[in-house]
Design an enzyme around this catalytic site. Structure first.
Site, short mmCIF file in Angstrom:
data_model
loop_
_atom_site.label_atom_id
_atom_site.label_comp_id
_atom_site.label_asym_id
_atom_site.label_seq_id
_atom_site.Cartn_x
_atom_site.Cartn_y
_atom_site.Cartn_z
N GLU A 82 21.14 -14.76 2.20
CA GLU A 82 22.56 -15.41 2.26
C GLU A 82 23.00 -16.86 2.40
O GLU A 82 23.72 -17.09 3.35
CB GLU A 82 24.01 -14.75 1.34
CG GLU A 82 23.76 -13.42 0.91
CD GLU A 82 25.02 -12.85 0.67
OE1 GLU A 82 25.71 -13.53 1.22
OE2 GLU A 82 25.38 -11.61 0.60
N GLU A 111 20.51 -4.55 -3.84
CA GLU A 111 21.67 -4.74 -3.77
C GLU A 111 22.11 -4.70 -4.87
O GLU A 111 22.96 -4.57 -5.40
CB GLU A 111 22.22 -5.21 -3.14
CG GLU A 111 21.77 -5.80 -1.79
CD GLU A 111 22.95 -6.04 -1.36
OE1 GLU A 111 24.10 -7.24 -1.63
OE2 GLU A 111 22.37 -7.36 0.38
#
Ligand code: G3I
Length: 322
Positions: free
Chosen positions: A130, A234
């Site tokens: 991220e 995820e």
């Protein structure tokens, strides 16, 4: 009830879930699903900096080791998550004082200690997680502040510690944020040009019933075109993203979206298919309920009592006939 997996047998790639070591010990139903339904595991939290490196001079590998041992015992692939992130950073790192060289030594030491610990046991690492904001700019963080080019350096350091591990860049929300997606593609091109080892892209796939299929398809296609291996790392599909307290679960759109996601993954060239990993096991343990305080969320394929939902069976049926 969950003794036999239909889903993992319906796909030719690795199917995974993120797990919590306490739940693996305490909850038999959870443990059985982790054991029977999946072929890959990811630690939900326990390999992150805050938990695995609580003090400058101390690593705590206890819980990471437990998950790795469970994976070894049950024949799973272990996926490592995550070496460098702006979140879940221990206080001592936030307080760290030093020049650029000292910061580099500190981060290198962290990465190489963790990768070395699990060398040969963890197949792939989310090296950097991220790093970009939705507008495509580099996310402000400790690492961006103190270490120029920290992404490339992190991949290099991880590779030195385990040359056989597949190294991933992992991020979320590329659908709906084309500039973020472009930043990731630019990163991959830049690393490749500089011969920095990157092998995979993690698309987190925290999506919801309003997510646009055309956007998701674009992101998958662009990712696959890099030639890197692809991990839907995820996956969950939120059904009540606005947290309506009166919400009553309706699974049709979610089920169709799960089918779409699996079909899209199967369309990726086989040599690039790392696998699909769900984020958590059941609707009871989903991070969306805990982290976001959204009690009426049902984003996974097992219900609160760890029973396969109808969506599980419809996905299996779909995969067998599609
Ligand atoms: O364990 C402590 C507990 O002792 C304390 O009382 C409690 C009070 O807040 O916090 C507990 O820690 C929480 C931890 O989860 C374990 O449950 C943290 O507050 C909470 O922030 C942490 O949330 C995790 C989150 O990452 C952190 O940002 C979620 O479980 C985890 O599912 C989530 O996972 C991330 C991926 O790593 C990266 N991609 C997004 C994904 C979802 O946010």
């Amino acid at each position: 009830v969950n003794a036999q997996s239909l889903l993992k047998d319906a796909v030719s790639f690795r199917l995974g879930a993120s797990v919590n070591p306490r739940m693996l010990v305490e909850n038999e139903a959870y443990r059985n699903i982790a054991s029977n339904e999946f072929t890959s595991l990811t630690a939900e939290n326990h390999m992150k900096m805050m938990l695995i490196h609580p003090a400058a001079d101390r690593f705590d590998f206890t819980k990471g080791d437990e998950i790795v041992a469970f994976a070894a015992k049950t024949g799973k692939r272990m996926h490592g998550h995550t070496l460098v992130w702006h979140n879940q950073v221990p206080q001592w790192m936030k307080d760290f004082q030093g020049d650029q060289k000292a910061w580099e030594e500190m981060l290198k030491n962290h990465i190489q200690a963790v990768v070395t610990r699990y060398k040969g046991q963890v197949s792939g690492w989310d090296v950097v997680n991220e790093s970009f904001l939705d507008d495509g700019s580099l996310r402000p963080s400790l690492w961006a502040d103190h270490i120029p080019d920290y992404i490339a350096k992190s991949f290099q350091w991880a590779h030195e510690a385990d040359p056989n591990a597949l190294l991933f860049y992992n991020d979320y929300g590329q659908d709906g944020h084309p500039k973020k997606m472009q930043a990731i593609l630019d990163l991959v091109a830049d690393l490749k040009k500089r011969k920095i080892p990157i092998h995979g892209l993690g698309l987190q796939m925290h999506i919801n019933v309003d997510s646009k299929r055309t956007e998701i398809a674009r992101v998958i296609e662009q990712s696959a075109q890099t030639g890197l291996v692809i991990h839907f790392s995820e996956l969950d599909i939120a059904v009540n993203p606005k947290n309506n307290p009166e919400y009553i679960y309706e699974a049709n759109t979610q089920n169709e979206l799960f089918q779409f996601i699996f079909t899209s993954f199967r369309a990726i060239p086989a040599r690039q298919q790392y696998g699909i990993t769900f984020w958590n096991i059941s609707d009871k343990d989903t991070w969306l309920r805990g982290y976001f305080k959204r009690p009426k969320e049902y984003p996974l394929l097992f219900d609160e009592t760890y029973v396969k939902k109808p969506g599980y069976h419809s996905l299996v049926n779909y995969l067998q006939h599609a």
